[in-house]
Design a protein around this motif. Sequence first.
Motif, PDB file in Angstrom:
ATOM      1  N   GLY B  44       1.145  -3.975   9.000  1.00 61.76           N
ATOM      2  CA  GLY B  44       2.340  -3.891   9.973  1.00 61.76           C
ATOM      3  C   GLY B  44       3.221  -2.871   9.439  1.00 61.76           C
ATOM      4  N   ASP B  45       3.370  -2.381   8.099  1.00 59.67           N
ATOM      5  CA  ASP B  45       4.274  -1.609   7.693  1.00 59.67           C
ATOM      6  C   ASP B  45       3.970  -0.127   8.354  1.00 59.67           C
ATOM      7  OD1 ASP B  45       5.207  -3.331   5.939  1.00 59.67           O
ATOM      8  OD2 ASP B  45       4.628  -2.407   4.085  1.00 59.67           O
ATOM      9  N   LYS B  46       4.769   0.578   8.384  1.00 60.55           N
ATOM     10  CA  LYS B  46       4.654   2.025   8.805  1.00 60.55           C
ATOM     11  C   LYS B  46       3.483   2.753   8.117  1.00 60.55           C
ATOM     12  CE  LYS B  46       7.540   5.828  10.738  1.00 60.55           C
ATOM     13  NZ  LYS B  46       8.042   6.511   9.395  1.00 60.55           N
ATOM     14  N   ALA B  47       2.668   3.352   8.689  1.00 63.44           N
ATOM     15  CA  ALA B  47       1.553   4.205   7.914  1.00 63.44           C
ATOM     16  C   ALA B  47       1.974   5.371   7.726  1.00 63.44           C
ATOM     17  CB  ALA B  47       0.176   3.845   8.917  1.00 63.44           C
ATOM     18  N   ASP B  48       2.933   5.471   6.773  1.00 63.17           N
ATOM     19  CA  ASP B  48       3.520   6.919   6.336  1.00 63.17           C
ATOM     20  C   ASP B  48       2.953   7.417   5.148  1.00 63.17           C
ATOM     21  OD1 ASP B  48       4.708   5.146   4.724  1.00 63.17           O
ATOM     22  OD2 ASP B  48       6.634   5.548   5.551  1.00 63.17           O
ATOM     23  N   ARG B  49       2.022   6.672   4.406  1.00 63.73           N
ATOM     24  CA  ARG B  49       1.410   7.279   3.183  1.00 63.73           C
ATOM     25  C   ARG B  49       0.250   7.206   2.975  1.00 63.73           C
ATOM     26  NH1 ARG B  49       4.673   3.418  -0.583  1.00 63.73           N
ATOM     27  NH2 ARG B  49       4.155   2.128   1.481  1.00 63.73           N
ATOM     28  N   PHE B  50      -0.503   8.108   2.267  1.00 61.93           N
ATOM     29  CA  PHE B  50      -1.917   8.018   1.930  1.00 61.93           C
ATOM     30  C   PHE B  50      -2.162   7.921   0.492  1.00 61.93           C
ATOM     31  CE2 PHE B  50      -5.619  10.982   0.382  1.00 61.93           C
ATOM     32  CZ  PHE B  50      -6.739  10.135   1.292  1.00 61.93           C
ATOM     33  N   PHE B  51      -3.056   7.277   0.146  1.00 63.29           N
ATOM     34  CA  PHE B  51      -3.481   7.117  -1.376  1.00 63.29           C
ATOM     35  C   PHE B  51      -4.647   7.408  -1.917  1.00 63.29           C
ATOM     36  CE2 PHE B  51      -0.418   4.059   0.192  1.00 63.29           C
ATOM     37  CZ  PHE B  51       0.690   4.142  -0.664  1.00 63.29           C
ATOM     38  N   LEU B  52      -4.677   7.950  -3.106  1.00 66.62           N
ATOM     39  CA  LEU B  52      -5.892   8.355  -3.809  1.00 66.62           C
ATOM     40  C   LEU B  52      -5.992   7.232  -4.884  1.00 66.62           C
ATOM     41  CD1 LEU B  52      -6.724  12.038  -3.663  1.00 66.62           C
ATOM     42  CD2 LEU B  52      -7.901  10.102  -2.524  1.00 66.62           C
ATOM     43  N   VAL B  53      -6.736   6.226  -5.320  1.00 66.25           N
ATOM     44  CA  VAL B  53      -6.650   5.313  -6.489  1.00 66.25           C
ATOM     45  C   VAL B  53      -6.971   6.160  -7.832  1.00 66.25           C
ATOM     46  CG1 VAL B  53      -7.428   3.491  -7.316  1.00 66.25           C
ATOM     47  CG2 VAL B  53      -7.375   3.562  -5.010  1.00 66.25           C
ATOM     48  N   ALA B  54      -6.013   6.385  -8.732  1.00 69.94           N
ATOM     49  CA  ALA B  54      -6.469   7.009  -9.803  1.00 69.94           C
ATOM     50  C   ALA B  54      -7.204   6.118 -11.088  1.00 69.94           C
ATOM     51  CB  ALA B  54      -5.124   7.802 -10.420  1.00 69.94           C
ATOM     52  N   SER B  55      -6.590   4.799 -11.046  1.00 68.78           N
ATOM     53  CA  SER B  55      -6.962   4.076 -12.191  1.00 68.78           C
ATOM     54  C   SER B  55      -6.824   2.504 -11.625  1.00 68.78           C
ATOM     55  CB  SER B  55      -6.689   4.025 -13.388  1.00 68.78           C
ATOM     56  OG  SER B  55      -5.282   3.909 -13.523  1.00 68.78           O
ATOM     57  N   GLY B  56      -7.689   1.485 -12.001  1.00 70.98           N
ATOM     58  CA  GLY B  56      -7.402   0.016 -11.618  1.00 70.98           C
ATOM     59  C   GLY B  56      -8.269  -0.130 -10.148  1.00 70.98           C
ATOM     60  N   VAL B  57      -7.643  -1.487  -9.773  1.00 73.98           N
ATOM     61  CA  VAL B  57      -8.351  -1.828  -8.724  1.00 73.98           C
ATOM     62  C   VAL B  57      -7.437  -2.460  -7.577  1.00 73.98           C
ATOM     63  CG1 VAL B  57      -9.919  -3.550  -7.471  1.00 73.98           C
ATOM     64  CG2 VAL B  57     -10.598  -2.746  -9.858  1.00 73.98           C
ATOM     65  N   VAL B  58      -7.521  -1.799  -6.462  1.00 73.49           N
ATOM     66  CA  VAL B  58      -6.577  -2.110  -5.051  1.00 73.49           C
ATOM     67  C   VAL B  58      -7.387  -3.083  -4.347  1.00 73.49           C
ATOM     68  CG1 VAL B  58      -5.173  -1.496  -3.289  1.00 73.49           C
ATOM     69  CG2 VAL B  58      -5.196   0.231  -5.382  1.00 73.49           C
ATOM     70  N   GLN B  59      -6.635  -4.161  -4.092  1.00 75.80           N
ATOM     71  CA  GLN B  59      -7.449  -5.231  -3.034  1.00 75.80           C
ATOM     72  C   GLN B  59      -6.709  -4.992  -1.743  1.00 75.80           C
ATOM     73  OE1 GLN B  59      -5.965  -9.312  -3.813  1.00 75.80           O
ATOM     74  NE2 GLN B  59      -7.562 -10.136  -2.625  1.00 75.80           N
ATOM     75  N   LEU B  60      -7.726  -4.843  -0.877  1.00 79.06           N
ATOM     76  CA  LEU B  60      -7.296  -4.972   0.627  1.00 79.06           C
ATOM     77  C   LEU B  60      -7.625  -6.128   1.499  1.00 79.06           C
ATOM     78  CD1 LEU B  60      -6.479  -1.944   0.669  1.00 79.06           C
ATOM     79  CD2 LEU B  60      -8.370  -1.205   1.904  1.00 79.06           C
ATOM     80  N   PHE B  61      -6.505  -6.663   2.055  1.00 76.94           N
ATOM     81  CA  PHE B  61      -6.603  -8.043   2.611  1.00 76.94           C
ATOM     82  C   PHE B  61      -6.010  -8.493   3.852  1.00 76.94           C
ATOM     83  CE2 PHE B  61      -2.943 -10.570   1.111  1.00 76.94           C
ATOM     84  CZ  PHE B  61      -2.584  -9.553   0.115  1.00 76.94           C
ATOM     85  N   ARG B  62      -6.321  -9.395   4.509  1.00 76.56           N
ATOM     86  CA  ARG B  62      -5.496  -9.861   5.850  1.00 76.56           C
ATOM     87  C   ARG B  62      -5.478 -11.225   5.545  1.00 76.56           C
ATOM     88  NH1 ARG B  62      -9.038  -6.987   8.823  1.00 76.56           N
ATOM     89  NH2 ARG B  62      -8.364  -4.848   9.474  1.00 76.56           N
ATOM     90  N   THR B  63      -4.213 -11.698   6.282  1.00 77.54           N
ATOM     91  CA  THR B  63      -4.014 -13.290   6.275  1.00 77.54           C
ATOM     92  C   THR B  63      -3.976 -13.480   7.740  1.00 77.54           C
ATOM     93  OG1 THR B  63      -2.641 -12.702   4.280  1.00 77.54           O
ATOM     94  CG2 THR B  63      -2.508 -14.771   5.524  1.00 77.54           C
ATOM     95  N   THR B  64      -4.459 -14.645   8.184  1.00 77.96           N
ATOM     96  CA  THR B  64      -4.288 -15.161   9.353  1.00 77.96           C
ATOM     97  C   THR B  64      -3.144 -15.961   9.600  1.00 77.96           C
ATOM     98  OG1 THR B  64      -5.201 -17.132   9.050  1.00 77.96           O
ATOM     99  CG2 THR B  64      -6.887 -15.802   9.720  1.00 77.96           C
ATOM    100  N   PRO B  65      -2.325 -16.239  10.863  1.00 78.02           N
ATOM    101  CA  PRO B  65      -1.269 -16.887  11.100  1.00 78.02           C
ATOM    102  C   PRO B  65      -1.394 -18.296  10.459  1.00 78.02           C
ATOM    103  CG  PRO B  65      -2.315 -15.742  13.224  1.00 78.02           C
ATOM    104  CD  PRO B  65      -3.204 -15.588  12.091  1.00 78.02           C
ATOM    105  N   GLU B  66      -2.688 -18.847  10.617  1.00 80.63           N
ATOM    106  CA  GLU B  66      -2.892 -20.242   9.933  1.00 80.63           C
ATOM    107  C   GLU B  66      -2.896 -20.246   8.340  1.00 80.63           C
ATOM    108  OE1 GLU B  66      -6.721 -20.689  11.438  1.00 80.63           O
ATOM    109  OE2 GLU B  66      -6.075 -21.655  13.289  1.00 80.63           O
TER     110      GLU B  66
END
Lengths: 251, 251
Positions: B44-66
Motif C-alpha cells: 500500500g505504500d507509494k511505489a516510488d522506489r526500485f531496489f536491487l538486492v546487494a546482499s542478504g535476503v528480502v522477504q516479500l509477503f502479504r497479510t490477510t485482513p484475518e
Amino acid sequence: MTILPSILRGLPLFAGIADPEKDALLAQGRLRSFPRGQMLFAQGDKADRFFLVASGVVQLFRTTPEGHAKTIDLLHAGQMIGEGEIMDSCRHYRTNASAAEDVSVLEFPARWLKDTAQAHTPFALNLLGAMSERAHMAEVEAEHQASMSAAQLVACFLQRLCVLTDGDPKRFSLPYSKTLIASRLGMELETFSRTLTKLREHGIQVSGSDVSIADFARIEAYVCGSCSIAEDCHTRDAMAHKTCAKHSKPA
Amino acid sequence: MTILPSILRGLPLFAGIADPEKDALLAQGRLRSFPRGQMLFAQGDKADRFFLVASGVVQLFRTTPEGHAKTIDLLHAGQMIGEGEIMDSCRHYRTNASAAEDVSVLEFPARWLKDTAQAHTPFALNLLGAMSERAHMAEVEAEHQASMSAAQLVACFLQRLCVLTDGDPKRFSLPYSKTLIASRLGMELETFSRTLTKLREHGIQVSGSDVSIADFARIEAYVCGSCSIAEDCHTRDAMAHKTCAKHSKPA
DNA sequence: CGACACTTTGAAGACGATCAACGCCGGTGG
DNA sequence: CCACCGGCGTTGATCGTCTTCAAAGTGTCG
C-alpha cells in the motif's frame, strides 16, 4: 492487404506508434481461423509463433502425467499469446492452447516480437507494461486460490464477470460451460456445482446458465475477508478502475 | 562514488551496456542497509522506489485482513524489487518487503527504471526477459501448489535447494528457519514438520537444519508424477539448465 | 426415440488447518 | 548458578473442505 478487426489496431500495445507504421507491423501477421476444439499449439512445441486474438476465446491449459487438466487462462480478443516464451528465450511453449470457441488470430513469427521491441521503444515499454500487468493478475489469482474457499472463489468470479461485462446483476449469463469455468477456477466440476447451490445463502441464484446476484455489497463482504489484496480486486471501485486501466496507456 | 558489490555490475540486466554507462546508471542508486526484521516498504505504500538486492535476503509477503501471512518470495543478491509495480504504473506496492537477514540494497527512484528502459533498448529487452522469466517462475509455482501434496512440495524444495546451491546431497543445511520455509511453501509449520518425518520413507532425512537426500532419482520419480511441467523444473538436467540460463543473456 | 455431452447429487475418503500441549534452547536477570 | 522467559519446533486430536467414485438426471440434436 487483409482487413484487420479494428480491435487490433486500437490495442494499447501499439500506443505511441504512428498509424502507417502500425499498419506495416500488423501487416506482417497472418490472419488464421481455428474452429472450436482445435489446438493452436501444444505444450512442448517449438515456440516460434506469437499470436494476437482477434475474436473468440482461446484456452490455455496443462495436463499432468496423471491425466489431470488445468486451465491456466482464457484469452479474449486483443490478448497476446506466447510473449512469455518468446521474451525469455524459452524454446518451447509451456502450455497447450486450444480454441474454446471458433477463434481467429493474427499470427506472427516469434522474431517479429523481439524485432519490434528492439525497433520501437514505445512498443517495448507497452509490452513491459502488459507483461507486468499480466504477471500481477497471475499473482492475484494464485493468492486467491490459496486463501479463499471454493465458495468465495465462485462468488468472486461471478461478481467480476458481471461487473466487467457490464451485465445486469439481476439477470446475466455464464459465457462458458460450467465444466470450463470449474477448470478455470481450479476446482472439480462437482465442487463447483455444489458450490452454486450453497451460494443461494449469499444471494446468488444460478439456474442453467442464468445468474442473478441480489446484492454486490454482500458478496464483497463475504469475499474480501480472507483476501490480502481485497482493495485491488473485489470492490466495484477497484474493478471499474481496472477496466479503465486497460483502456488507458502507460506513460 | 560508492564501491559497488561486484555482483551488481555483472547483472544480466545490464548486459549489452558499456561499462562507463553502466557505472553511471548504477551511480544513481543509493546503497542502503536494513537490519534483520526491518521493513523496506509495506503493502500500500507509494511505489516510488526500485531496489536491487546487494546482499542478504528480502522477504516479500502479504497479510490477510484475518491476520494470515503468506510469503510470496525470498529475494537474494542480484534480484530486483518493485519492477512490477513500476512498469505497470501501479501506484502502490502490492506486498510487504522486510529483511529476512541483514540486507543491503541499491535503491533507485522509480523513474530511474522507466527512464533507463527508455534510454537503453538493451536494458529494456533485458528487463523484459527478466520479467517474463520471473512470471514463468510464479506460474510454475502456482502450478505446484495446486497439483502437488505437501510432501511433494517439500521434497521438491529440498532437492532444488541442494542442486541449485551445489550442495552435497549427503549433508547440507537449511538456509532459513523452518517457519520461514513453511511460509514460503504455503503451508503451516505443523504440516511442514510432520511432512519432514514422512519424507524419511522417501530417503530424505532432516534433523535440526541438517538434511541428507539418499537418492535424487527417487525424489524425481516421487515428485514428477503429479506435475504438468516436470521436465521444466524437477529433473537435475532441467535445474542445471536453469542455472545456466541465469548466467547467459537473452539475445 | 436414442445417443451423447453436460450437470447434479450422494457417500466415502484424503488431506491440510487448527487448537492445544509439550520439549528444547539461548538469553537475561536475580 | 539457577530460574524464568520467549522463540522455535514437535506431536496429538479433531475438524472442515475438497476430491473421488458412482449413479442418475437434463438437455439437445440427429
